[in-house]
Write an enzyme that holds these catalytic residues in place. Structure first.
Site, mmCIF file in Angstrom:
data_model
loop_
_atom_site.group_PDB
_atom_site.id
_atom_site.type_symbol
_atom_site.label_atom_id
_atom_site.label_comp_id
_atom_site.label_asym_id
_atom_site.label_seq_id
_atom_site.Cartn_x
_atom_site.Cartn_y
_atom_site.Cartn_z
ATOM 1 N N HIS A 77 0.507 -65.001 -53.503
ATOM 2 C CA HIS A 77 1.257 -66.195 -53.899
ATOM 3 C C HIS A 77 2.271 -66.542 -52.805
ATOM 4 O O HIS A 77 2.873 -65.640 -52.208
ATOM 5 C CB HIS A 77 1.982 -65.931 -55.229
ATOM 6 C CG HIS A 77 2.511 -67.178 -55.859
ATOM 7 N ND1 HIS A 77 3.684 -67.787 -55.457
ATOM 8 C CD2 HIS A 77 2.034 -67.944 -56.872
ATOM 9 C CE1 HIS A 77 3.900 -68.861 -56.178
ATOM 10 N NE2 HIS A 77 2.912 -68.983 -57.051
ATOM 11 N N SER A 109 9.132 -63.908 -63.469
ATOM 12 C CA SER A 109 8.551 -65.155 -62.964
ATOM 13 C C SER A 109 7.065 -65.219 -63.279
ATOM 14 O O SER A 109 6.389 -64.195 -63.347
ATOM 15 C CB SER A 109 8.749 -65.240 -61.447
ATOM 16 O OG SER A 109 8.061 -66.352 -60.909
#
Length: 218
Positions: free
Chosen positions: A119, A111
């Site tokens: 995040h 990802s």
């Protein structure tokens, strides 16, 4: 070449299988339920039962495959160990078996933003942290690898051009899963894709480039 696909019935994995079959590359697709998989995957794919959390089943399932494409990923759940087990432990098991079998190329889908601890995705049981740990394990394995970090995944394809950059340089954007599948399969044929982390999104304003050019610039 014979390809082994882990995560074959997932939204990205099934598109990788389709892309391989469309190119007449023999595929062994790792599934847990053969009957359910038959309704999802092309009839030309060879379905093999196994689980990334069961290394013994992987040894049998890989069979005579020469390359591995891994598109597994933990599904959102209340199990706090899910991302650790699927995204790290499962990938680690697959890397170990691939190494023992002398696999020629290992393509891993992770990802965008895996290096960003703060995040929001890490609120899902540190999923990006475990994907990053899996990347590092593959990098240290000695296997020939390509790590593909896509942006937000879309089920519908579009005509946008693929934008590809090196590690930790793209932090936003989305991409159709079909294009992710194309990048993964193209990586098997491009020497310039070896031992690289590539980050990918798709943008309507981007200039189309060949896959050779895309991988070359990373």
């Amino acid at each position: 070449m014979k390809a082994f696909v882990a995560g074959a019935t997932g939204e990205t994995g099934r598109r990788i299988v389709q892309e391989l079959v469309a190119r007449n590359i023999p595929v062994r697709a790792l599934v847990r339920d053969i009957e359910a998989a038959r309704t999802i995957l092309p009839p030309d794919a060879e379905l093999v039962v196994g689980d990334v959390l069961n290394p013994q089943s992987l040894t049998t399932a890989l069979g005579d495959s020469t390359v591995v494409l891994c598109a597994t990923g933990a599904k959102p759940s209340l199990d706090p160990t899910g991302p650790y087990k699927v995204d790290f432990e499962g990938t680690k098991n697959l890397v170990d078996v691939a190494k023992a079998k002398g696999i020629e190329h290992f393509v891993l889908v992770t990802s965008l933003c895996v290096s960003q601890f703060f995040h929001p995705l890490n609120l899902f049981w540190l999923i990006l942290v475990w994907k990053k740990q899996a990347e590092e394990y593959l990098q240290k394995s000695g296997l020939n690898y390509t790590i593909v970090r896509p942006g937000g995944l879309k089920n519908e394809d579009n005509a946008d051009a693929i934008v590809m950059q090196g590690a930790d340089t793209l932090f936003e954007g989305s991409i159709p899963r079909q294009k992710v599948a194309q990048v993964c399969v193209e990586a098997l044929f491009k020497l310039v894709a070896h031992h690289k982390i590539v980050e990918i999104v798709a943008k309507p304003e981007a200039s189309p480039k060949s896959f050779e050019e895309l991988f070359q610039q990373c």
